[in-house]
Design a protein around this motif. Structure first.
Motif, short mmCIF file in Angstrom:
data_model
loop_
_atom_site.label_atom_id
_atom_site.label_comp_id
_atom_site.label_asym_id
_atom_site.label_seq_id
_atom_site.Cartn_x
_atom_site.Cartn_y
_atom_site.Cartn_z
N ARG A 81 0.83 -1.21 0.00
CA ARG A 81 0.00 0.00 0.00
C ARG A 81 0.87 1.27 0.00
O ARG A 81 0.51 2.27 -0.63
CB ARG A 81 -0.91 0.00 1.23
N ASP A 82 2.02 1.21 0.69
CA ASP A 82 2.88 2.39 0.77
C ASP A 82 3.78 2.57 -0.45
O ASP A 82 4.58 3.51 -0.50
CB ASP A 82 3.76 2.29 2.03
N ARG B 2 -2.51 1.79 -3.30
CA ARG B 2 -1.23 2.37 -3.69
C ARG B 2 -1.39 3.28 -4.90
O ARG B 2 -0.85 4.39 -4.94
CB ARG B 2 -0.24 1.25 -4.01
N LYS B 3 -2.18 2.85 -5.89
CA LYS B 3 -2.41 3.67 -7.08
C LYS B 3 -3.13 4.96 -6.72
O LYS B 3 -2.81 6.04 -7.22
CB LYS B 3 -3.22 2.88 -8.11
N GLU B 4 -4.11 4.84 -5.83
CA GLU B 4 -4.87 6.04 -5.45
C GLU B 4 -3.99 7.03 -4.70
O GLU B 4 -4.05 8.24 -4.94
CB GLU B 4 -6.06 5.63 -4.59
N LYS B 5 -3.18 6.54 -3.78
CA LYS B 5 -2.28 7.42 -3.05
C LYS B 5 -1.29 8.11 -3.99
O LYS B 5 -1.01 9.30 -3.86
CB LYS B 5 -1.52 6.63 -1.99
N GLN C 89 -1.27 14.74 -7.96
CA GLN C 89 -2.20 15.85 -8.12
C GLN C 89 -1.88 16.98 -7.15
O GLN C 89 -1.91 18.16 -7.51
CB GLN C 89 -3.64 15.36 -7.88
N ALA C 90 -1.54 16.64 -5.92
CA ALA C 90 -1.19 17.66 -4.93
C ALA C 90 0.08 18.39 -5.32
O ALA C 90 0.20 19.61 -5.14
CB ALA C 90 -1.03 17.02 -3.56
N GLN C 91 1.05 17.66 -5.89
CA GLN C 91 2.29 18.30 -6.33
C GLN C 91 2.03 19.25 -7.48
O GLN C 91 2.62 20.34 -7.55
CB GLN C 91 3.32 17.24 -6.72
N LEU C 92 1.16 18.85 -8.41
CA LEU C 92 0.82 19.73 -9.53
C LEU C 92 0.10 20.98 -9.05
O LEU C 92 0.21 22.06 -9.64
CB LEU C 92 -0.04 18.98 -10.55
N GLU C 93 -0.67 20.85 -7.98
CA GLU C 93 -1.41 21.98 -7.45
C GLU C 93 -0.57 22.84 -6.52
O GLU C 93 -1.05 23.83 -5.96
CB GLU C 93 -2.64 21.47 -6.70
N TYR D 146 0.92 16.71 -0.33
CA TYR D 146 -0.11 15.69 -0.12
C TYR D 146 -0.21 15.27 1.34
O TYR D 146 -1.29 15.01 1.86
CB TYR D 146 0.21 14.47 -1.00
N ASP D 147 0.92 15.22 2.01
CA ASP D 147 0.93 14.78 3.41
C ASP D 147 0.51 15.88 4.38
O ASP D 147 0.35 15.63 5.57
CB ASP D 147 2.33 14.28 3.78
N HIS D 148 0.38 17.10 3.87
CA HIS D 148 0.00 18.21 4.75
C HIS D 148 -1.52 18.36 4.76
O HIS D 148 -2.15 18.38 3.70
CB HIS D 148 0.65 19.52 4.27
#
Length: 207
Positions: A23-24, A69-72, A78-82, A86-88
């Protein structure tokens, strides 16, 4: 039962660790290493047990772990592009000002790389010019060396000819019984032969 036999609890613990690594986004080998420390077995034994028995019993859980894993991974990209993390927990979408700033940064980066490329091209042209100049100098030096060798060979031949003439004159004087210190005159005819000349007779000195 053997003391090192696998129990149901061991299989569950092994599956829990390996599924977490899946998963990770980690590797199964990393999961085997962690499970070996947890179960007190070797990583090779954990890997063999997983492939031989446990994996078949947890096929559905493995597929679910892969989907997680794929979803994460997708959410993180997506968070990096925005422009967020993601972890915040406060990650938000980028504003238009952030988008504009991001594009300007990318433009500056591209311009920097273009400037470096032009500088590398100029340096390459300079080195090529230096190489051509040195190559021309080397060719000129080779030609000069060949010319000097020819001049040396000519001078060496003239020196040998002069030594031969002197030696022939010395032998001729010795055969005539003349004293070398008394003085005598020889001249070379048109065929390269020595000819004794009477000192009392007029003669022409060859230039």
């Amino acid at each position: 039962m053997r003391q090192d036999a696998w129990t149901t609890e061991d299989d569950s613990a092994l599956a829990e660790v390996v599924l977490k690594h899946i998963r990770d986004g980690s590797t199964q080998l990393a999961g085997f290493n962690e499970a070996s420390r947890r179960l007190g077995r070797t990583a090779a034994a954990c890997g063999f047990r997983w492939n031989a028995c446990v994996r078949k019993q947890y096929r559905k859980q493995i597929e679910l772990a892969k989907e997680d894993r794929k979803e994460k991974k997708s959410q993180k990209i997506q968070a990096q592009l925005e422009g967020g993390d993601y972890d915040h927990p406060t990650a938000t979408l980028m504003s238009w000002a952030q988008v504009l700033r991001f594009l300007r940064q990318e433009k500056n980066t591209a311009q920097q790389w273009a400037s470096r490329w032009r500088a590398a091209q100029r340096e390459s042209n300079e080195w090529k010019s230096k190489y051509d100049h040195l190559n021309r100098e080397s060719s000129q030096m080779r030609e000069e060396l060949q010319r000097l060798r020819k001049d040396y060979e000519t001078m060496a031949a003239d020196h040998r000819a002069l030594v031969d003439i002197v030696e022939r004159a010395r032998k001729a004087a010795f055969l005539d019984g003349d004293d070398m210190s008394a003085g005598f005159i020889y001249r070379i005819d048109e065929y390269g032969n020595l000819e004794r000349v009477n000192p009392d007779e007029p003669h022409q000195q060859a230039e």
